[in-house]
Design an enzyme around this catalytic site. Structure first.
Site, mmCIF file in Angstrom:
data_model
loop_
_atom_site.group_PDB
_atom_site.id
_atom_site.type_symbol
_atom_site.label_atom_id
_atom_site.label_comp_id
_atom_site.label_asym_id
_atom_site.label_seq_id
_atom_site.Cartn_x
_atom_site.Cartn_y
_atom_site.Cartn_z
ATOM 1 N N GLY A 40 0.808 -1.224 0.000
ATOM 2 C CA GLY A 40 0.000 0.000 0.000
ATOM 3 C C GLY A 40 0.836 1.268 0.000
ATOM 4 N N THR B 110 2.947 4.652 0.652
ATOM 5 C CA THR B 110 2.626 5.931 1.287
ATOM 6 C C THR B 110 1.131 6.201 1.267
ATOM 7 N N SER C 238 8.303 7.664 -2.308
ATOM 8 C CA SER C 238 8.992 8.801 -1.696
ATOM 9 C C SER C 238 8.820 8.800 -0.187
ATOM 10 N N GLY D 76 0.421 20.766 3.922
ATOM 11 C CA GLY D 76 0.219 21.857 4.867
ATOM 12 C C GLY D 76 -1.227 22.310 4.891
ATOM 13 N N GLU E 261 -4.011 20.725 3.812
ATOM 14 C CA GLU E 261 -4.964 19.724 4.317
ATOM 15 C C GLU E 261 -4.871 19.605 5.840
ATOM 16 N N MET F 183 3.687 13.851 -8.237
ATOM 17 C CA MET F 183 3.636 13.041 -7.011
ATOM 18 C C MET F 183 2.199 12.868 -6.530
ATOM 19 N N LEU F 184 1.449 12.076 -7.260
ATOM 20 C CA LEU F 184 0.056 11.807 -6.921
ATOM 21 C C LEU F 184 -0.212 10.320 -7.084
ATOM 22 N N ALA F 185 -1.085 9.794 -6.249
ATOM 23 C CA ALA F 185 -1.358 8.360 -6.246
ATOM 24 C C ALA F 185 -1.869 7.870 -7.606
ATOM 25 N N HIS G 223 -30.300 18.269 -13.459
ATOM 26 C CA HIS G 223 -30.598 19.446 -12.645
ATOM 27 C C HIS G 223 -31.383 19.027 -11.414
HETATM 28 C C1 FAD Z 1 -0.035 13.016 3.880
HETATM 29 C C2 FAD Z 1 -0.158 12.682 2.401
HETATM 30 C C3 FAD Z 1 -1.390 12.753 1.796
HETATM 31 C C4 FAD Z 1 -1.493 12.431 0.437
HETATM 32 N N1 FAD Z 1 -2.735 12.536 -0.147
HETATM 33 C C5 FAD Z 1 -2.870 12.253 -1.451
HETATM 34 C C6 FAD Z 1 -4.140 12.313 -2.073
HETATM 35 O O1 FAD Z 1 -5.149 12.630 -1.438
HETATM 36 N N2 FAD Z 1 -4.231 12.018 -3.378
HETATM 37 C C7 FAD Z 1 -3.126 11.673 -4.114
HETATM 38 O O2 FAD Z 1 -3.262 11.418 -5.306
HETATM 39 N N3 FAD Z 1 -1.910 11.594 -3.554
HETATM 40 C C8 FAD Z 1 -1.755 11.870 -2.243
HETATM 41 N N4 FAD Z 1 -0.525 11.774 -1.668
HETATM 42 C C9 FAD Z 1 0.607 11.373 -2.511
HETATM 43 C C10 FAD Z 1 0.607 9.851 -2.703
HETATM 44 O O3 FAD Z 1 0.607 9.211 -1.446
HETATM 45 C C11 FAD Z 1 1.818 9.412 -3.506
HETATM 46 O O4 FAD Z 1 1.877 10.155 -4.703
HETATM 47 C C12 FAD Z 1 1.736 7.948 -3.846
HETATM 48 O O5 FAD Z 1 1.700 7.184 -2.667
HETATM 49 C C13 FAD Z 1 2.922 7.515 -4.713
HETATM 50 O O6 FAD Z 1 2.800 6.164 -5.003
HETATM 51 P P1 FAD Z 1 4.069 5.258 -5.359
HETATM 52 O O7 FAD Z 1 3.513 3.917 -5.673
HETATM 53 O O8 FAD Z 1 4.905 5.945 -6.341
HETATM 54 O O9 FAD Z 1 4.935 5.208 -4.018
HETATM 55 P P2 FAD Z 1 4.604 4.788 -2.533
HETATM 56 O O10 FAD Z 1 3.150 4.859 -2.246
HETATM 57 O O11 FAD Z 1 5.506 5.587 -1.668
HETATM 58 O O12 FAD Z 1 5.011 3.254 -2.470
HETATM 59 C C14 FAD Z 1 6.321 2.826 -2.641
HETATM 60 C C15 FAD Z 1 6.462 1.474 -1.987
HETATM 61 O O13 FAD Z 1 7.732 0.937 -2.319
HETATM 62 C C16 FAD Z 1 8.293 0.320 -1.173
HETATM 63 N N5 FAD Z 1 9.742 0.291 -1.393
HETATM 64 C C17 FAD Z 1 10.595 1.338 -1.466
HETATM 65 N N6 FAD Z 1 11.843 0.910 -1.751
HETATM 66 C C18 FAD Z 1 11.765 -0.426 -1.877
HETATM 67 C C19 FAD Z 1 12.720 -1.433 -2.189
HETATM 68 N N7 FAD Z 1 13.985 -1.139 -2.467
HETATM 69 N N8 FAD Z 1 12.307 -2.718 -2.201
HETATM 70 C C20 FAD Z 1 11.024 -3.041 -1.937
HETATM 71 N N9 FAD Z 1 10.072 -2.125 -1.654
HETATM 72 C C21 FAD Z 1 10.435 -0.831 -1.627
HETATM 73 C C22 FAD Z 1 7.840 1.217 -0.032
HETATM 74 O O14 FAD Z 1 7.886 0.537 1.197
HETATM 75 C C23 FAD Z 1 6.419 1.534 -0.464
HETATM 76 O O15 FAD Z 1 5.512 0.571 0.020
HETATM 77 C C24 FAD Z 1 -0.371 12.046 -0.311
HETATM 78 C C25 FAD Z 1 0.873 11.948 0.320
HETATM 79 C C26 FAD Z 1 0.981 12.257 1.668
HETATM 80 C C27 FAD Z 1 2.316 12.127 2.328
HETATM 81 N N1 NAD Z 2 -4.503 15.794 -1.962
HETATM 82 C C1 NAD Z 2 -3.383 15.422 -2.557
HETATM 83 O O1 NAD Z 2 -3.354 15.049 -3.709
HETATM 84 C C2 NAD Z 2 -2.116 15.437 -1.766
HETATM 85 C C3 NAD Z 2 -2.138 15.613 -0.402
HETATM 86 C C4 NAD Z 2 -0.926 15.625 0.271
HETATM 87 C C5 NAD Z 2 0.253 15.439 -0.424
HETATM 88 N N2 NAD Z 2 0.230 15.267 -1.756
HETATM 89 C C6 NAD Z 2 1.475 15.121 -2.514
HETATM 90 O O2 NAD Z 2 2.544 15.041 -1.612
HETATM 91 C C7 NAD Z 2 3.615 15.859 -2.063
HETATM 92 C C8 NAD Z 2 4.228 16.567 -0.904
HETATM 93 O O3 NAD Z 2 3.321 17.535 -0.357
HETATM 94 P P1 NAD Z 2 3.858 18.803 0.398
HETATM 95 O O4 NAD Z 2 2.715 19.650 0.784
HETATM 96 O O5 NAD Z 2 4.846 18.385 1.431
HETATM 97 O O6 NAD Z 2 4.755 19.491 -0.729
HETATM 98 P P2 NAD Z 2 4.434 20.697 -1.728
HETATM 99 O O7 NAD Z 2 5.533 20.682 -2.698
HETATM 100 O O8 NAD Z 2 3.030 20.660 -2.210
HETATM 101 O O9 NAD Z 2 4.554 21.996 -0.794
HETATM 102 C C9 NAD Z 2 5.707 22.283 -0.075
HETATM 103 C C10 NAD Z 2 5.702 23.737 0.317
HETATM 104 O O10 NAD Z 2 6.729 23.948 1.269
HETATM 105 C C11 NAD Z 2 7.418 25.147 0.967
HETATM 106 N N3 NAD Z 2 8.763 25.024 1.561
HETATM 107 C C12 NAD Z 2 9.750 24.201 1.187
HETATM 108 N N4 NAD Z 2 10.817 24.317 2.016
HETATM 109 C C13 NAD Z 2 10.496 25.247 2.946
HETATM 110 C C14 NAD Z 2 11.156 25.793 4.092
HETATM 111 N N5 NAD Z 2 12.371 25.423 4.453
HETATM 112 N N6 NAD Z 2 10.506 26.711 4.847
HETATM 113 C C15 NAD Z 2 9.257 27.100 4.488
HETATM 114 N N7 NAD Z 2 8.587 26.616 3.426
HETATM 115 C C16 NAD Z 2 9.178 25.689 2.660
HETATM 116 C C17 NAD Z 2 7.379 25.223 -0.556
HETATM 117 O O11 NAD Z 2 7.554 26.536 -1.032
HETATM 118 C C18 NAD Z 2 5.970 24.676 -0.843
HETATM 119 O O12 NAD Z 2 4.990 25.691 -0.853
HETATM 120 C C19 NAD Z 2 3.060 16.811 -3.085
HETATM 121 O O13 NAD Z 2 3.840 16.698 -4.243
HETATM 122 C C20 NAD Z 2 1.669 16.372 -3.349
HETATM 123 O O14 NAD Z 2 1.498 16.060 -4.706
HETATM 124 C C21 NAD Z 2 -0.935 15.285 -2.446
#
Ligand code: FAD
Ligand code: NAD
Length: 581
Positions: A122, A124, A231, A271, A273, A414-416, A544
């Site tokens: 699953g 991140t 990541s 930040g 959210e 960086m989106l799911a 509508h």
């Molecule tokens: C707080 C937060 C909220 C978010 N909300 C949203 C959202 O609402 N909508 C959205 O679209 N995105 C959201 N994101 C971003 C989203 O989570 C990521 O873009 C997404 O998880 C990326 O998927 P991925 O498969 O590339 O990597 P990941 O989900 O990070 O999965 C990578 C997997 O690889 C495994 N792995 C790493 N290295 C190795 C290795 N060498 N061998 C075996 N396994 C390994 C890890 O353990 C992990 O399970 C959010 C992120 C955060 C942090």
């Molecule tokens: N709903 C969603 O789709 C969702 C939700 C959460 C996270 N994510 C993904 O996770 C990734 C990470 O999210 P995020 O909010 O951490 O990153 P982000 O790149 O969206 O925002 C980071 C912010 O931090 C600021 N910043 C960076 N370094 C700083 C410093 N030293 N001091 C003050 N400000 C600083 C940047 O200018 C930027 O505005 C994003 O790329 C996003 O796509 C997506």
């Protein structure tokens, strides 16, 4: 687990490695072993009738499936006609949403597939991202509504003071993650994806090893390898994360406590959210943002409106144009100390003292130790370089055959759902159908209350492109105040904005702030993906009264050149002007 997560934060762009791996090892051919097949190495036997024949085309593999899920080897014809056997058609390193999407599609296309996971299935999104954060946001939305006397009164509702049980809220998020993790695991097992436990790395072209740290590795061969390692939180240098008073989203999602005053460093998706969650649960928030305005990643007009709706009326203040140079966790009765410096001049500006600090300054690729140097690949700030087909590029910029990277690890988006879509695109290619994902059609959403969503270009990006390529850009807007359903819900705050080419009717970008914006965006993103122009979509019929009429109105209000005359109601024009004022 706690220690492992802590070690996975990345400071100053240096990739963290794996500190441990808890799960037991699985041999890819455990089932195969029953058939007398060896677990590692290149020699795999099995009935010829059951073996899959894989033919190599110029771009990838065309194969007919036989013996799927039996752990039998797959045979590929090499360029010179000699047969080469592989354990799998596809091995995916990383079972996050990207890897999962690729695995499901691979099996659908008849490819023998294994996925290697070093932590929990699953990744991140499911465990530390989208899923638990949306569970918290579901609570914050309801708390916000139940505590909004003005809003409830307008609807004629009376409720006693709403309160919450912090641990129960935290459990809701954790339980949801567990449930979705189970669903993902079962969905792969059910169709015969081999889930291999351990840390994977590339040891040679088409060869992957995996294993639990400290134990001997196993080796599998794969016709194609997909890196999907995701990541981890990026923590700027000078910031000391203790996981208690100074923490990243990994810790915050556990909701172990609700600080009275929390500084959120970074006003991007995470930040914003979390500001919605914390203020709904009673915290005061101070944003620290390095750039000159809050939410710098959004379309500026939407960012401005978001500030009016999501920031100004709430217990939120902010410092912009400043960097958090040093953050010290609370200790010995002293609060968290945050030293702020001017982003440009680097002069000290202020020292904040708060109860907690959430570091939301972006994410760093988790790609260290993947063995990419063995195939002559050099990462760029940790990101794996790829072309538009997600083929990994070597140090000379040439695609490495049969090696792909999807999701956060390549840094494209960086989106799911982007990770998953890239995975599907790769599988299409290795199944012999060329496929390039149009990233401009991938929507994004921020799940605040109300939500923000977007697809395609922002207005400044569109104008820059127009200048370069010599076309005209127009903008149309509609307000949620003109939408019956939004008004019925007493949720008229919001705007939808369309950026388009008046000559061709091409949709360049759509940005929405308002009730259910995250769901509404798909009409626009699908239109971009399918190449549907405004000329066509403006005649689509919408039920509508629905919120989707916001987009109907938006498309109808576009002013197309000459015979594609616009239909813009005077009412919408007036409302948009009033909202913008
Ligand atoms: C707080 C937060 C909220 C978010 N909300 C949203 C959202 O609402 N909508 C959205 O679209 N995105 C959201 N994101 C971003 C989203 O989570 C990521 O873009 C997404 O998880 C990326 O998927 P991925 O498969 O590339 O990597 P990941 O989900 O990070 O999965 C990578 C997997 O690889 C495994 N792995 C790493 N290295 C190795 C290795 N060498 N061998 C075996 N396994 C390994 C890890 O353990 C992990 O399970 C959010 C992120 C955060 C942090
Ligand atoms: N709903 C969603 O789709 C969702 C939700 C959460 C996270 N994510 C993904 O996770 C990734 C990470 O999210 P995020 O909010 O951490 O990153 P982000 O790149 O969206 O925002 C980071 C912010 O931090 C600021 N910043 C960076 N370094 C700083 C410093 N030293 N001091 C003050 N400000 C600083 C940047 O200018 C930027 O505005 C994003 O790329 C996003 O796509 C997506």
């Amino acid at each position: 687990m706690e220690a492992m997560l802590a070690s996975r934060n990345v400071t100053a762009g240096v990739n963290a490695g794996w500190s441990s791996s808890s799960s037991s090892m699985l041999c890819p051919g455990e089932k195969a072993a029953l058939n007398g097949v060896r677990c590692n190495g290149l020699r795999f036997g099995g009935s010829k009738l059951l073996r899959r024949e894989v033919r190599v085309s110029e771009r990838g593999v065309r194969g007919a499936v036989t013996g799927k899920g039996l752990g039998l080897g797959v045979r590929a014809a090499t360029g010179n006609g000699a047969a080469q056997q592989f354990d799998y058609d596809v091995v995916i390193i990383g079972a996050g949403v990207g890897g999962h999407g690729a695995a499901l599609h691979a099996v659908e296309k008849g490819l023998k597939t294994a996925i290697i996971e070093g932590d929990v299935v699953g990744g991140t999104c499911v465990n530390r991202g989208c899923v638990p954060s949306k569970a918290l946001l579901a609570v914050s939305g309801r708390m916000r509504e139940l505590r909004d006397e003005h809003h409830l009164k307008a609807l004629g509702i009376q409720v006693a003071a709403a309160s919450y049980d912090r641990q129960a809220v935290a459990d809701h998020a954790n339980n949801l993650a567990t449930k979705i993790r189970g669903n993902l695991t079962n969905s792969m097992k059910a169709i015969g994806v081999d889930i291999l436990t351990g840390v994977g790395s590339v040891v040679a072209p088409q060869v992957v090893k995996y294993g639990k740290i400290g134990f001997s590795d196993k080796t599998v061969t794969a016709r194609n390898i997909i890196i999907a390692t995701g990541s981890v939180p990026f923590v700027p240098p000078g910031i000391e994360v203790d996981g208690k008073t100074v923490f990243t989203s990994d810790h915050a999602l556990k909701l172990e406590w609700i600080p009275d005053w929390i500084a959120i460093v970074g006003s991007g998706y995470i930040g914003l959210e979390f500001s919605d969650v914390y203020t709904a649960l009673g915290s005061e928030v101070t944003f620290v943002e390095a750039l000159d305005g809050l939410m710098p990643g959004f379309d500026p007009e939407i960012g401005k409106l978001a500030q009016r709706i999501l920031i100004n009326p709430r217990k939120i203040d902010y410092h912009v144009g400043v960097l958090a140079k040093k953050i010290t966790p609370a200790k010995n009765g002293k609060p968290v100390q945050i030293e702020l410096i001017d982003t440009k001049t680097k002069e000290t500006k202020d020292v904040l003292e708060v109860d907690a600090a959430l570091i939301a300054t972006g994410r760093a690729p988790f790609t260290k130790g993947l063995g990419l140097e063995k195939v002559n690949v050099v990462t760029q700030r940790g990101f794996v370089p790829v072309d538009e087909r997600m083929q990994v590029l070597d140090s000379e910029g040439k695609p490495v055959p049969h090696l792909y990277c999807i999701g956060d690890a390549n840094g494209k988006m960086m989106l799911a759902h982007a990770a998953s879509a890239q995975g599907i695109s790769v599988i299409e290619q290795i199944s012999g159908r060329d496929n390039v994902l149009n990233h401009n059609s991938v929507p994004a959403a921020c799940f605040t209350h109300p939500e923000i969503s977007m697809v395609g270009l922002t207005e400044p990006q569109a104008r820059a492109l127009a200048e370069k390529e010599g076309f005209k850009v127009s903008v149309a807007k509609t307000s949620f105040k003109a939408n019956t359903k939004a008004l019925a819900e007493n949720e008229g705050d919001g705007l939808a904005k369309l950026i388009y080419r008046p000559d061709t009717g091409e949709i360049l970008g759509v940005h929405i702030l308002g009730l259910h914006a995250a769901d509404l965006i798909h009409e626009a993103s699908n239109a971009i993906a399918m190449g549907t122009s405004i000329k066509e979509i403006k005649y689509a019929v919408h039920a509508h009264p629905t919120l989707s009429e916001v987009l109907d109105e938006l498309f109808k209000s576009a002013k197309l050149d000459e015979h594609h005359a616009a239909v813009e109601t005077e009412e919408t024009k007036q409302i948009v002007e009033a909202v913008a004022a």
